[in-house]
Scaffold this active site. Structure first.
Site, PDB file in Angstrom:
ATOM      1  N   ARG A  15       0.842  -1.198   0.000  1.00 43.44           N
ATOM      2  CA  ARG A  15       0.000   0.000   0.000  1.00 43.44           C
ATOM      3  C   ARG A  15       0.874   1.244   0.000  1.00 43.44           C
ATOM      4  NH1 ARG A  15      -4.932  -0.101   4.187  1.00 43.44           N
ATOM      5  NH2 ARG A  15      -4.641  -2.296   3.678  1.00 43.44           N
ATOM      6  N   SER A 102      -8.067  -0.184   0.568  1.00 48.89           N
ATOM      7  CA  SER A 102      -8.986  -0.376   1.682  1.00 48.89           C
ATOM      8  C   SER A 102      -9.587   0.948   2.150  1.00 48.89           C
ATOM      9  CB  SER A 102      -8.272  -1.108   2.822  1.00 48.89           C
ATOM     10  OG  SER A 102      -9.155  -1.427   3.861  1.00 48.89           O
ATOM     11  N   HIS A 103      -9.315   1.343   3.403  1.00 51.86           N
ATOM     12  CA  HIS A 103      -9.915   2.534   3.992  1.00 51.86           C
ATOM     13  C   HIS A 103      -9.079   3.789   3.769  1.00 51.86           C
ATOM     14  CE1 HIS A 103      -7.042   0.980   6.929  1.00 51.86           C
ATOM     15  NE2 HIS A 103      -6.874   2.239   7.310  1.00 51.86           N
ATOM     16  N   LYS A 112      -3.790  -6.462  -2.126  1.00 52.88           N
ATOM     17  CA  LYS A 112      -3.948  -7.541  -1.169  1.00 52.88           C
ATOM     18  C   LYS A 112      -3.836  -8.853  -1.934  1.00 52.88           C
ATOM     19  CE  LYS A 112      -6.837  -5.068   2.195  1.00 52.88           C
ATOM     20  NZ  LYS A 112      -8.112  -5.045   2.950  1.00 52.88           N
ATOM     21  N   ASP A 241     -16.196  -0.314   4.724  1.00 51.38           N
ATOM     22  CA  ASP A 241     -15.002   0.415   4.320  1.00 51.38           C
ATOM     23  C   ASP A 241     -14.820   0.339   2.803  1.00 51.38           C
ATOM     24  OD1 ASP A 241     -14.103  -2.190   4.044  1.00 51.38           O
ATOM     25  OD2 ASP A 241     -12.188  -1.859   5.045  1.00 51.38           O
ATOM     26  N   ASP A 243     -13.012  -1.279   0.559  1.00 50.76           N
ATOM     27  CA  ASP A 243     -13.048  -2.536  -0.199  1.00 50.76           C
ATOM     28  C   ASP A 243     -14.083  -3.501   0.352  1.00 50.76           C
ATOM     29  OD1 ASP A 243     -11.529  -2.908   2.112  1.00 50.76           O
ATOM     30  OD2 ASP A 243     -10.180  -4.357   1.193  1.00 50.76           O
ATOM     31  N   ASP A 245     -14.589  -5.191   2.999  1.00 46.31           N
ATOM     32  CA  ASP A 245     -14.322  -6.395   3.788  1.00 46.31           C
ATOM     33  C   ASP A 245     -14.561  -6.158   5.272  1.00 46.31           C
ATOM     34  OD1 ASP A 245     -12.091  -4.797   4.222  1.00 46.31           O
ATOM     35  OD2 ASP A 245     -10.630  -6.400   3.945  1.00 46.31           O
ATOM     36  N   ARG A 246     -14.772  -4.894   5.682  1.00 47.29           N
ATOM     37  CA  ARG A 246     -15.090  -4.581   7.078  1.00 47.29           C
ATOM     38  C   ARG A 246     -16.477  -3.967   7.168  1.00 47.29           C
ATOM     39  NH1 ARG A 246     -11.293  -0.903  10.119  1.00 47.29           N
ATOM     40  NH2 ARG A 246     -11.055   0.171   8.140  1.00 47.29           N
ATOM     41  N   HIS A 328     -13.071  -6.771  11.284  1.00 46.74           N
ATOM     42  CA  HIS A 328     -12.848  -7.922  10.404  1.00 46.74           C
ATOM     43  C   HIS A 328     -13.460  -9.157  11.058  1.00 46.74           C
ATOM     44  CE1 HIS A 328     -10.113  -6.184   7.405  1.00 46.74           C
ATOM     45  NE2 HIS A 328      -9.570  -5.496   8.385  1.00 46.74           N
TER      46      HIS A 328
END
Length: 447
Positions: A15, A102-103, A112, A241, A243, A245-246, A328
């Site tokens: 990242r 992500s965030h 990822k 978030d 992507d 995933d959260r 998560h």
């Protein structure tokens, strides 16, 4: 500018800022390195996806070129949430990579990665060799790989819905803030056909994040969701978030529900249908989590923070579920990968069986007050940790991840950041006033 590999390779992913730390040439080199890494395990194809950030299409294409240049085929799954990429990897038995930051705010991008079957790739499980091979440059391949496209959205939706009893779901009003992230694609797809009324905030896919950052861990990014929940008298609010995933919850009174309490809700539901199950929680989760697991007859396993750690622990223990305070949530039957949407549906199933509302559902779980994660910049993190440890000589201590100090009715964990000169403090006590008092005490020792 050349890609800054030292800056972008983190503990769990890749990242950095676009242009000065990561660019298309770097993505191509990392793609080639990833191909060489997975080829050693016999992989003949790699899944490649991306989120909605402006440079994602260019970077994913360059990464794919790097993969194909090493004789490995590319299966392009296009726009996808990170947990959709994990599903694809698990169901197809292929390694994969998704371009996402992500965030992080606009201007960031990253990757990822996972091995075949959605196995984690982190600093200790592959990122080191991949970094070294990206820096060293390409090796000639006997033949070039091919690129094909595949749409997996419908299969992913069916998989997510398989985690709940659809017939038990009630007609709840759900507000979902997808923050212009990938939730705008996957959330309505999953909710279509279910008995919920879905009120979407900011569903447009826009990696410039024109409304607010896609980071629901920060309280200020929940305000629009909280206002909307009250305005439409919703049963629950959900924030995803970037992507997707959260996932974080807001109850019908617009009160945020922590990742720890969400973990407890799901753990309780899982133990009702799978008595005696093993459930993972990381060491900064509330004490409520292991208490609920024990009350439900399950076995709680405490781990370090981080998705690669959780997934490895699940594999070693056979755990059915794992949760982190950061939002998560991991499921054995999701290839031990995390999924915000599976967690969302499981909460909605529990709420469907509990008509008194989410605030009532969590009322007996909200047992302690917490500080949240407090960061302090330090010069020598190890020295500060030793000083703090010496300040509590009579307390029970462990070094599973940083320093955890248990003083009976209150406890704290102090961990160094993986990427910055910071110490992260998480503290829990019986009341907010005691949290404030104890935080001041610990911070005095840090200073």
């Amino acid at each position: 500018m050349a890609t800054d590999y030292d800056a972008i390779f983190k503990a769990y992913d890749i990242r950095g800022t676009v242009g000065d730390q990561i660019d298309a040439d770097g993505a191509r080199a990392i793609g080639g390195a990833f191909a060489r890494f997975v080829a050693s395990s016999g992989a003949e194809a790699v899944l490649v996806g991306r989120d909605m950030r402006p440079e994602g299409e260019e970077f994913a294409a360059a990464f794919g070129d790097g993969v194909m240049g090493h004789g490995i085929d590319v299966v392009d799954v296009g726009l996808c949430a990170t947990d959709m990429l994990y599903y694809a990897s698990g169901s197809l038995g292929l390694p994969g990579a998704v371009f996402t930051a992500s965030h992080n705010p606009a201007g960031y991008n990253g990757i990822k990665m996972c091995g075949a079957g959605a196995t984690p790739i982190g600093a200790d499980t592959g990122l080191g060799p991949i970094k070294a091979m990206a820096i060293s440059g390409p090796e000639p391949a006997a033949a070039k790989g091919t690129r094909t496209s595949r749409d997996l959205l419908d299969d992913y939706v069916a998989h997510v819905c398989s985690f709940v009893d659809v017939d038990a779901l009630a007609p709840l009003l759900v507000v979902a803030d997808t923050a212009n992230g990938m939730g705008g694609l996957v959330v309505p797809a999953v909710f279509d056909g279910l008995p919920f009324t879905l009120d979407l905030l900011y569903p447009e896919l826009d990696g410039t994040f024109p409304n607010h950052p896609a980071d629901p861990l920060q309280p200020e990014n929940l305000r629009d969701l909280q206002d909307r929940v009250l305005a439409v008298d919703a049963n629950v609010g959900m924030a995803f978030d970037g992507d997707a995933d959260r996932m974080f919850l807001v109850d019908e009174n617009a009160r945020p529900v922590s990742g720890s309490l969400t973990t407890a809700i799901i753990a309780r539901a899982i133990l009702e249908r799978d008595p005696g199950a093993t459930i993972i929680h990381n060491l900064i989760c509330s004490r409520t989590v292991p208490e609920v697991i024990a009350e439900g007859g399950g076995t709680a396993v405490r781990t370090r923070v981080g998705h690669t750690i959780i997934k490895q622990a699940m594999a070693e223990t056979g755990a059915v579920f794992g949760g982190e305070h950061s939002g998560h949530y991991y499921f054995r039957d999701n290839y031990r990968a995390d999924s915000g949407l599976i967690a969302a549906l499981m909460v909605l199933e529990s709420l469907s069986r509990h008509p008194a509302g989410l605030s009532d559902l969590v009322s007996d779980l909200d047992r302690y007050a917490a500080s949240g994660e407090l960061n302090t910049k330090v010069v020598d993190a190890a020295a500060v940790i030793e000083r703090v440890a010496a300040s509590f000589p009579d307390a029970r201590q462990d070094r599973l991840d940083g320093l955890t100090v248990d003083l009976g009715d209150w406890w704290f964990n102090l961990r160094p950041s993986n990427t910055e000169p910071l110490l992260r403090l998480n503290l829990e006590a019986p009341t907010p006033d005691e949290v404030e008092e104890r935080v001041a005490e610990v911070q005095a020792h840090i200073a």
